[in-house]
Design an enzyme around this catalytic site. Structure first.
Site, PDB file in Angstrom:
ATOM      1  N   GLU A 439      38.350 -16.043  58.078  1.00 59.65           N
ATOM      2  CA  GLU A 439      38.380 -15.886  56.618  1.00 59.65           C
ATOM      3  C   GLU A 439      39.707 -15.314  56.132  1.00 59.65           C
ATOM      4  OE1 GLU A 439      34.929 -13.754  55.270  1.00 59.65           O
ATOM      5  OE2 GLU A 439      33.566 -15.294  56.006  1.00 59.65           O
ATOM      6  N   GLU A 515      30.206 -18.943  61.231  1.00 61.24           N
ATOM      7  CA  GLU A 515      29.561 -17.677  60.902  1.00 61.24           C
ATOM      8  C   GLU A 515      28.417 -18.011  59.951  1.00 61.24           C
ATOM      9  OE1 GLU A 515      32.421 -14.484  60.264  1.00 61.24           O
ATOM     10  OE2 GLU A 515      30.995 -13.621  58.848  1.00 61.24           O
TER      11      GLU A 515
HETATM   12  C1  GAL Z   1      31.916 -12.437  56.550  1.00 60.55           C
HETATM   13  C2  GAL Z   1      32.954 -11.798  57.448  1.00 60.55           C
HETATM   14  C3  GAL Z   1      32.319 -10.873  58.451  1.00 60.55           C
HETATM   15  C4  GAL Z   1      31.318  -9.988  57.782  1.00 60.55           C
HETATM   16  C5  GAL Z   1      30.280 -10.838  57.131  1.00 60.55           C
HETATM   17  C6  GAL Z   1      29.138 -10.080  56.505  1.00 60.55           C
HETATM   18  O1  GAL Z   1      32.473 -12.900  55.395  1.00 60.55           O
HETATM   19  O2  GAL Z   1      33.676 -12.777  58.136  1.00 60.55           O
HETATM   20  O3  GAL Z   1      33.305 -10.115  59.088  1.00 60.55           O
HETATM   21  O4  GAL Z   1      31.993  -9.234  56.841  1.00 60.55           O
HETATM   22  O5  GAL Z   1      30.911 -11.600  56.113  1.00 60.55           O
HETATM   23  O6  GAL Z   1      28.238 -10.967  55.870  1.00 60.55           O
END
Ligand code: GAL
Length: 825
Positions: A439, A515
């Protein structure tokens, strides 16, 4: 041997023979030691602490790996910051406490130690290898700086030969400094990973000096190519010979070769071997081989080096997706941060093994080391236990996410950091892909794809055999500015609703859920009414374990499952996260005392939440899952609607409340993704007694059942150990769950008794945790309140074989006792 050294016991090191002084000199070509004991440590700036004569007698004596901040105390002022978290769609800056764990990791810390270098003399070289030091390490030998490394997650080494005095005690000093607002989670602090001293001949194989690849894999054979660098004293060109044997897992030699290096050639051997009837590495069959190489100058053995590897092949193909060893599959992955809950960031192999054992049982086959390089122990365990790794480098490039993050080092250090990451881990079969970033805000400017190309070129130069991924969260910008088509593996974070659109645009012809989910829940906590919600907050700072709550940017697991199942070129997911971690207490970022995350399938103490079983039902295809929620002890809820969910691998089940059928549910598609993956009885009225499900298989036969009963008064403490025999190595751990039960053995689901732990015999109490993200109790103190009836005590083996007694007591409860054993391997 100097007592202050510990032999390096990791696989791949011929330590045993090398330490016996009676052996011929040739056998002592390489000595490797872990610098674990006799470190002195203090926090705060210390003028002259690098100098050999500095008096550190008043400093604390610690052993390494060591996390100076995990001992607390927790305090919202430790990491208070007024920030706007753009990743969370925040529009204004607000005060946040506990964003990075609420622990005192910010500031300077010093470590010092005597450094005896056995056998060091003219013609020898010594190297210090740090597996990771948090952070901004400056390393001094005998008062002189030998080098520095800012990024706290990377491994790095320094040749300290010119700084050493032969035959004398040398002094090693390390200064570390953690800035505020440098991280989005708890980073840990100090020498939290191992420090190695490596002594070799001056003709030797350098750190990470081999690169082994396999190809042309058939049932009959596989080609093994081993490139081995050699270092020789400047101005010399000795004629060298490298003898390599490949051994199978049982130690049997299955292939050998000998090569000569012409005195004029470049200082690198290339050896090509045929491995007959290779056994193939996969998560299900994690078979390993070792290439054992001996480096000779004439008849003199100069060095020995072992390269452990596995034989496997994989492809990422347009319109086909991912296949491993010719079989297409989807990643059943989790993202994890590096902290080990109650142990903090201090690495411990047994703690990692414990985590991986729990993930394995869930059917998980892949881990994304978010958002940084992992401990080498994790990579070794992934090889041995069978996990595919996405090893990630960075959470930011040039554009910052946090004020003092990696962006300040990016220009000067990105290449060095990538080189070390790849060289350290490129021989491991578990590593399937590299990730250059998570990100990164550079997604939103035209420089993003240019930076991505620069980083990909470096990684590809160091390892052309693995593809390179990035985790992206700014969907429109990723296409507008071109990062999505520029990376080899386009990974999207929290975008299941846009996968179909992405697939229609991506030249790669597949995508990864790099993710996913970020569902939030607290173990044992159930909120009513049961509704799907985003950013839901409660007065107790907890989230509901009905698994319907997520963040504004995230989803329930089922929303991701639908797209994973319906779109063939979506190649799997890495769920955020396997385990809860310190820091990022979303949705309570502004509500101290929340200071650890709620995204995990398992809580901070490693206890499975309900969500663990939702994934297990889907991922573990070898063993059935039938899991019921909520608990069934709800005094005061009599007659009120109390939905019951069953997470099961079976397609349908019938629910009974006190023997009365509530009907049969079958997984089915509907406008709600949950109905496809969970069995839900939404109208059940609570009555004390029991709930029972009978699960039916695809043929309609009753296959399994599960019952949950209303608990009576807390009566005794039951102890359940994950393992009962530990290695007597001073490091091994048992995770013992203490359950507050009623007289019939039912968990008392609201018990919050304070429990005391006492360990005697051949072990010691190491730490404990209860999984409550708001708890300010310290992990290393031997008392803590149970959270929803349970906590986990971690017992550490001593160096002696013997019995270990564990006793857990609580006022008004019958004590729990347990005997463990430690044994010399
Ligand atoms: C994402 C990020 C992670 C964590 C997650 C929580 O955007 O890459 O590191 O912050 O959100 O939902």
């Amino acid at each position: 041997m100097n007592h202050s050294f510990t032999r390096w016991a990791l696989p791949g090191i011929a330590a045993l023979a090398l330490l016996a002084p009676s052996r011929p000199a040739a056998a002592q070509a390489r000595q490797e030691y872990l610098l674990t004991t006799d470190w002195k440590f203090t926090k705060g700036e210390q003028p002259n602490a690098a100098q050999p004569g500095f008096n550190d007698a008043k400093w604390q004596t610690v052993s390494v790996p060591h996390d100076w901040a995990i001992y607390g105390p927790f305090d919202g002022n430790n990491d208070l910051q007024k920030v706007k978290i753009e990743q969370n769609n925040e529009k204004t800056a607000t005060l946040k406490a506990g964003r990075t764990g609420g622990l005192p990791f910010i500031g300077t810390g010093w470590y010092r130690r005597k450094l005896a270098v056995p056998g060091f003399k003219a013609g020898k070289r010594a190297v210090l290898l740090f597996d990771g030091a948090m952070s901004n390490a400056h390393v001094f030998v005998n008062g002189k700086e030998v080098g520095s490394w800012p990024y706290g997650y990377n491994s790095f080494s320094f040749d300290i030969t010119p700084f050493l005095k032969a035959g004398a005690d040398n002094t090693l000093a390390v200064r570390l400094q953690n800035q505020s607002e440098a991280s989005r989670w708890y980073p840990g602090a100090g020498l939290y990973r191992n420090v190695h001293l490596i002594v070799t001949d001056d003709v030797h194989i350098p750190v990470w000096g081999t690169y082994l690849t396999t190809s042309d894999i058939t049932a009959q054979s596989a080609k093994v190519k081993l490139r081995t660098q050699v270092a020789v004293p400047t101005g010399t060109r000795p004629a060298l010979r490298l003898v390599t044997e490949i051994r199978d897992a049982a130690g049997k030699v299955v292939a050998t070769t000998t090569s000569n290096l012409a005195a004029t050639g470049k200082p690198e051997f290339e050896q090509n071997l045929d491995l007959p009837q290779p056994k193939i590495w996969s998560p299900e069959t994690p078979v390993l081989y070792t290439a054992a190489s001996k480096l000779y100058a004439g008849q003199v053995l100069k060095d020995e080096y072992r390269t452990r590897f596995g034989v496997r092949s994989f492809k990422f193909e347009k319109d086909k997706g991912f296949s491993l060893n010719g079989q297409s599959r989807k990643f059943k992955g989790v993202c994890n941060h590096h902290d080990l809950g109650p142990l903090g960031a201090a690495v411990n192999t047994a703690a990692l093994r414990h985590q991986l054992t729990l993930l394995k049982d869930m059917g998980c086959d892949a881990i994304r080391t978010s958002h940084n390089m992992p401990a080498p122990e994790l990579v070794a365990l992934a090889d041995e236990m069978g996990f595919m790794l996405m090893v990630e480098a960075f959470d930011e490039w040039k554009a910052p996410k946090v004020k003092n993050g990696y962006s300040q080092y990016f220009d000067q250090w990105a290449e060095k950091d990538l080189v070390n990451m790849v060289r350290r881990d490129r021989n491991h079969p578990s590593v399937i892909m590299w990730s250059i970033g998570n990100e990164v805000p550079d997604q939103s400017n035209p420089n993003g794809p240019i930076l991505a190309k620069r980083l990909q070129d470096i990684v590809r130069r160091e390892d052309p055999t693995r593809p390179i991924a990035a985790g992206m969260d700014r969907f429109d910008d990723d296409f507008k500015y071109g990062l999505a088509p520029a990376v080899e593996i386009p990974g999207f974070n929290y975008k299941p609703h846009r996968y179909a659109e992405a697939l229609s645009k991506l030249p790669q012809g597949f995508l990864l859920g790099s993710e996913t989910a970020s569902t939030v829940s607290s173990r044992g906590v159930y909120k009513f009414p049961v509704v799907t919600a985003k950013e839901k907050k409660y007065d107790d700072n907890q989230c509901s374990s009905y698994d319907l709550e997520a963040c504004s940017w995230s989803q329930t697991p089922d929303e991701e499952f639908v797209q994973q199942d319906d779109l063939p070129n979506v190649i799997g997911e890495f769920v955020w996260t396997g385990f809860d971690y310190l820091g990022e207490p979303t949705p309570y970022d502004e509500k101290w005392p929340s200071h650890s995350s709620m995204f995990g399938m398992l809580d901070l103490a490693g206890m499975p939440k309900d969500r663990y079983y939702l994934y297990r039902a889907r991922w573990n295809t070898a063993q059935p899952t039938v899991h019921l929620l909520p608990h069934w002890t709800w005094p005061g809820r009599e007659g009120q609607t109390t939905p019951v969910f069953c997470y099961t691998s079976y397609p349908s089940a019938e629910l009974f409340v006190n023997g009365v059928s509530q009907g049969r549910q079958t997984k089915a598609k509907s406008d709600k993704p949950q109905t496809r993956y969970r069995l839900m009885w939404n109208d059940v009225k609570y009555a004390p007694g029991s709930i029972k499900v009978v699960a039916y298989d695809a043929q309609g036969k009753a296959a399994a059942e599960e019952t949950v009963r209303t608990a009576g008064q807390p009566h005794h403490i039951k102890l359940v150990a994950d393992r009962t025999t530990l290695a007597a190595d001073g490091q091994d751990l048992a995770y013992v769950t203490a359950r507050v039960e009623d007289k019939d053995g039912n968990l008392c689901p609201d018990a919050a008794d304070q429990l005391q732990v006492a360990v005697t015999g051949a072990g010691r109490f190491r730490a404990m945790g209860n999984g409550d993200p708001t708890s300010l109790e310290l992990f290393h103190q031997p008392q803590m309140h149970a959270f929803h009836g349970q906590l986990v005590a971690i017992v550490q083996a001593s160096n002696k074989a013997g019995d270990v007694q564990l006793k857990v007591t609580g006022a008004g409860l019958q004590a729990g006792t347990l005997q463990l054993k430690t044994a010399v391997k």
